[in-house]
Design an enzyme around this catalytic site. Sequence first.
Site, PDB file in Angstrom:
ATOM      1  N   HIS A  34       6.560  25.057  21.308  1.00  0.00           N
ATOM      2  CA  HIS A  34       6.863  26.038  20.269  1.00  0.00           C
ATOM      3  C   HIS A  34       5.832  27.170  20.268  1.00  0.00           C
ATOM      4  O   HIS A  34       4.649  26.932  20.470  1.00  0.00           O
ATOM      5  CB  HIS A  34       6.918  25.359  18.906  1.00  0.00           C
ATOM      6  CG  HIS A  34       7.985  24.323  18.839  1.00  0.00           C
ATOM      7  ND1 HIS A  34       7.713  22.976  18.962  1.00  0.00           N
ATOM      8  CD2 HIS A  34       9.327  24.434  18.706  1.00  0.00           C
ATOM      9  CE1 HIS A  34       8.845  22.292  18.892  1.00  0.00           C
ATOM     10  NE2 HIS A  34       9.842  23.163  18.739  1.00  0.00           N
ATOM     11  N   SER A  75      14.938  25.579  18.569  1.00  0.00           N
ATOM     12  CA  SER A  75      13.752  26.039  17.850  1.00  0.00           C
ATOM     13  C   SER A  75      12.996  27.146  18.563  1.00  0.00           C
ATOM     14  O   SER A  75      12.266  27.910  17.922  1.00  0.00           O
ATOM     15  CB  SER A  75      12.799  24.862  17.605  1.00  0.00           C
ATOM     16  OG  SER A  75      12.415  24.260  18.841  1.00  0.00           O
ATOM     17  N   GLU A  77      -1.556  20.665  19.149  1.00  0.00           N
ATOM     18  CA  GLU A  77      -1.489  21.331  20.450  1.00  0.00           C
ATOM     19  C   GLU A  77      -0.049  21.241  20.928  1.00  0.00           C
ATOM     20  O   GLU A  77       0.351  20.266  21.562  1.00  0.00           O
ATOM     21  CB  GLU A  77      -2.446  20.697  21.454  1.00  0.00           C
ATOM     22  CG  GLU A  77      -3.905  20.943  21.148  1.00  0.00           C
ATOM     23  CD  GLU A  77      -4.828  20.508  22.270  1.00  0.00           C
ATOM     24  OE1 GLU A  77      -4.313  20.157  23.358  1.00  0.00           O
ATOM     25  OE2 GLU A  77      -6.045  20.518  22.057  1.00  0.00           O
TER      26      GLU A  77
END
Length: 223
Positions: free
Chosen positions: A189, A9, A185
């Site tokens: 990422h 990701s 939070e």
Amino acid sequence: MKILLAGDSTVAACPSYEYPMSGWGAHLAPETYWWAAVHNYAKGGATTESFREEGLWYQLLHQTVQGDLVLIQFGHNDQKRDHLAPRAGYDANLRRMVADVQAKGGIPILCTSVERRHFSKGQLDFTLGEYPAVVRELADELGLDVIDLNHWTRALYEELGEEGSKELFFHFAPGEHAHWAGGLEDNTHFHEKGAKRIAVYVAEQLESLGYGLAATLKVGARV
């Protein structure tokens, strides 16, 4: 020449409902590497194992031809699987990926994992164990180019500081984002601001390694 990306990701393009969350691969073109076609196969949650099992690696290899660059960055999710330990399955899978790319005539470039933003008493933690070291060692052993994103992102976070580095990541207060209405939070990422900074660095490193526009024009002139 094409640039093909394999990763998790932190590299992947995120779905629109997660905007402005983004992996760095989503910004490698057209903003930083506009003259080369970039094919981003990275997927959230991917490991060096699942990327192959889900067919993404096959799709990437099917598109790879002589002279293409294949950038490979995993580690975050491999770290969650005991059998994908740095000097076990992770190392073996990377070696297999490198061999596959070379068999197609492509150029594998290993990337160390981007660091997570975890500070303890003002000091940035090392969250990825031996995974970055294994990538560096493997690149050295096999004579491959490596982009050391772990080293560079650590330096970036430390330069910006514990507070300043927040802007690179996906931090939202309650009510600020429709998909995460309760706030978020996330120190793994990236906000697109952070993803774009990393993409610029990757592009600069590719240029310094000799994979820039001038090199491509030179190759084309010889054809």
